[in-house]
Write a protein that holds these residues in place. Sequence first.
Motif, short mmCIF file in Angstrom:
data_model
loop_
_atom_site.label_atom_id
_atom_site.label_comp_id
_atom_site.label_asym_id
_atom_site.label_seq_id
_atom_site.Cartn_x
_atom_site.Cartn_y
_atom_site.Cartn_z
N ALA A 43 27.73 -53.48 87.03
CA ALA A 43 28.86 -53.40 87.96
C ALA A 43 30.20 -53.61 87.25
CB ALA A 43 28.70 -54.42 89.08
N SER A 44 30.17 -54.25 86.08
CA SER A 44 31.43 -54.50 85.37
C SER A 44 32.06 -53.20 84.86
CB SER A 44 31.22 -55.48 84.22
OG SER A 44 30.34 -54.93 83.26
N TRP A 45 31.29 -52.12 84.83
CA TRP A 45 31.83 -50.83 84.39
C TRP A 45 32.98 -50.37 85.28
CZ3 TRP A 45 32.36 -47.80 80.47
CH2 TRP A 45 32.76 -46.49 80.65
N ARG A 46 32.87 -50.63 86.59
CA ARG A 46 33.94 -50.23 87.51
C ARG A 46 35.26 -50.88 87.12
NH1 ARG A 46 29.68 -50.40 91.20
NH2 ARG A 46 30.04 -52.60 91.60
N ASP A 47 35.21 -52.16 86.76
CA ASP A 47 36.44 -52.86 86.35
C ASP A 47 36.98 -52.28 85.05
OD1 ASP A 47 36.24 -54.52 88.55
OD2 ASP A 47 35.10 -56.04 87.46
N TYR A 48 36.08 -51.99 84.13
CA TYR A 48 36.49 -51.42 82.83
C TYR A 48 37.15 -50.06 83.04
CZ TYR A 48 36.18 -49.35 78.19
OH TYR A 48 36.47 -48.73 77.01
N ALA A 49 36.53 -49.20 83.82
CA ALA A 49 37.04 -47.85 84.02
C ALA A 49 38.32 -47.84 84.86
CB ALA A 49 35.97 -46.98 84.69
N ARG A 50 38.55 -48.88 85.63
CA ARG A 50 39.73 -48.93 86.48
C ARG A 50 41.01 -49.06 85.65
NH1 ARG A 50 38.95 -53.48 90.23
NH2 ARG A 50 37.20 -52.24 90.85
N ARG A 51 40.92 -49.69 84.53
CA ARG A 51 42.11 -49.94 83.69
C ARG A 51 42.15 -48.93 82.55
NH1 ARG A 51 43.60 -53.65 79.48
NH2 ARG A 51 45.83 -53.95 79.64
N ASP A 52 42.95 -47.88 82.70
CA ASP A 52 43.03 -46.79 81.72
C ASP A 52 43.49 -47.27 80.35
OD1 ASP A 52 42.69 -43.99 81.18
OD2 ASP A 52 44.88 -43.88 81.01
N GLU A 53 44.36 -48.28 80.31
CA GLU A 53 44.86 -48.77 79.03
C GLU A 53 43.73 -49.33 78.17
OE1 GLU A 53 46.14 -50.11 81.99
OE2 GLU A 53 47.73 -48.64 82.10
N THR A 54 42.75 -49.98 78.79
CA THR A 54 41.62 -50.52 78.04
C THR A 54 40.84 -49.39 77.39
OG1 THR A 54 41.45 -52.36 79.58
CG2 THR A 54 39.51 -51.91 78.23
#
Length: 139
Positions: A16-27
Amino acid sequence: MPILAFVARQLDVSPASWRDYARRDETRRTHLADLSRRFGHRVFSRADFHALVAFAMPIAQTTTRPSRLAGIVIDEMRRRRLLLPPVTVVEAIVRRALSVNPNARRSTPSCRDATTKARPGSHGCATRPCRRHPAMSCD
């Protein structure tokens, strides 16, 4: 999402942490830049465009097939460790190199078959002047 679960298990994180990662384009962009540096890849530039046209010109004298030349140019980009530009830029390199070959087919189909299928709605630099890549002189 079996692949995502597999990777998450290796990283010891929740899928589920993938959603948070993909939400932030800068990362994502930062990580891509880090990976590019680590593996020695460079972003494609205007200087690379001109160098690849010069590389392709002698080859264009021996071929009339844009798709073959596009494949050779892409192989050379990989050899030079360049991040591949949009397919329209590859088409522009091929078109420029073929322009010195009087035997080249002028009504050539797009060289996209050597790279990837055209996306619906793509602007088709191969058949009309390009406003999207003016720095690359696609027209």
